[in-house]
Design a protein around this motif. Structure first.
Motif, PDB file in Angstrom:
ATOM      1  N   ASN A 289      10.225   4.799 -66.175  1.00 45.91           N
ATOM      2  CA  ASN A 289       9.465   5.473 -65.126  1.00 45.91           C
ATOM      3  C   ASN A 289       8.078   4.874 -64.900  1.00 45.91           C
ATOM      4  O   ASN A 289       7.272   5.442 -64.171  1.00 45.91           O
ATOM      5  CB  ASN A 289       9.321   6.962 -65.461  1.00 45.91           C
ATOM      6  CG  ASN A 289      10.659   7.660 -65.397  1.00 45.91           C
ATOM      7  OD1 ASN A 289      11.458   7.403 -64.503  1.00 45.91           O
ATOM      8  ND2 ASN A 289      10.927   8.534 -66.357  1.00 45.91           N
TER       9      ASN A 289
ATOM     10  N   ASP B 290      14.076   5.575 -70.431  1.00 45.37           N
ATOM     11  CA  ASP B 290      12.650   5.887 -70.414  1.00 45.37           C
ATOM     12  C   ASP B 290      12.118   6.009 -71.839  1.00 45.37           C
ATOM     13  O   ASP B 290      11.997   7.091 -72.396  1.00 45.37           O
ATOM     14  CB  ASP B 290      12.404   7.178 -69.642  1.00 45.37           C
ATOM     15  CG  ASP B 290      10.908   7.400 -69.415  1.00 45.37           C
ATOM     16  OD1 ASP B 290      10.158   6.422 -69.568  1.00 45.37           O
ATOM     17  OD2 ASP B 290      10.523   8.517 -69.078  1.00 45.37           O
TER      18      ASP B 290
ATOM     19  N   SER C 166      11.218  -3.135 -65.977  1.00 42.60           N
ATOM     20  CA  SER C 166      11.244  -1.949 -66.828  1.00 42.60           C
ATOM     21  C   SER C 166      12.434  -2.027 -67.767  1.00 42.60           C
ATOM     22  O   SER C 166      13.078  -3.071 -67.905  1.00 42.60           O
ATOM     23  CB  SER C 166      11.316  -0.674 -65.983  1.00 42.60           C
ATOM     24  OG  SER C 166      12.565  -0.594 -65.300  1.00 42.60           O
TER      25      SER C 166
END
Length: 227
Positions: free
Chosen positions: A152, A93, A89
């Motif tokens: 997320n 976010d 990731s």
């Protein structure tokens, strides 16, 4: 007598015939006891260490930074490599694609020699389908997502590298990533591949995100032995 036969710690008594005792002298460290080929007496043997055609070469955990470089692990023992990624990731976010570059001499190559194509399967709100994820020709890197990976919604996946040390053909890679976007419940699977137009031996890969820093919970590189 049995006691007179035993001259060293670890010696073993066995029957060499009816009502006849014999001694098997102790073996070396890590030896294994087995019956001889004639099934007449025990013997010590050295068992070869277990081997595998699929070998873990390197791994790392909790990577967070501007890039992840997996370099210096290719050898002539292997001609195909698998790089596995867990919880890939970004540090914040927001939407961002995974970019990958080929390393030569320990450094990521930034020239416009990357060609790639991939597709994307999605499912959200009762609908879904298949579409082009990302394509590129004469680009400065591979793009291996086609849909943003954010803090997320972490991706799991792998990159396959073919014959990176070869000096005849271009460097070919394949990729597969799966993840769910928690902001809208979308499930995605992207897959594809490409090649880097170079006949120079490669030493590894450099991974980074199109925006913000990359995070990886764990990575592992495996080699498939050459045949």
């Amino acid at each position: 007598s049995p006691q007179s036969l035993m001259t060293a710690q670890g010696d073993i008594l066995y029957a060499s015939g009816a009502n006849t005792l014999a001694k098997l002298a102790k073996g070396s460290g890590s030896d294994t006891l087995k019956m001889n080929s004639g099934a007449t007496a025990p013997e010590w043997v050295t068992v070869a260490a277990a081997s595998s055609d699929f070998v873990n070469l390197a791994s790392g955990a909790a990577v967070s930074g501007s890039e992840l470089s997996v370099d210096g692990f290719y050898t002539s023992d292997y001609n195909v490599y698998k790089l596995y990624l867990t919880e890939l990731s970004q540090t914040v976010d927001s939407s961002g694609d995974l970019y990958v570059r080929v390393n030569e001499g320990g450094s990521a190559q930034t020239d416009s020699n990357y060609m790639y194509a991939g597709g994307k399967a999605t499912r959200v709100s009762g609908s879904g389908g298949w579409s082009a994820a990302a394509t590129g020709w004469n680009e400065a890197r591979f793009s291996f997502t086609g849909e943003g990976v954010g803090l997320n919604y972490k991706a799991q996946g792998e990159v396959t590298i073919h014959d990176p040390l070869g000096t005849v053909a271009n460097k070919q890679v394949e990729f597969s990533l799966t993840y769910m976007r928690h902001d809208n419940g979308m499930y995605l699977h992207t897959t594809g591949g490409g090649f880097y137009r170079s006949t120079t031996a490669s030493t590894g890969l450099t991974l980074y995100m199109s925006a913000n820093d990359i995070t990886v919970a764990h990575w592992a590189l495996y080699g498939l032995k050459a045949t």
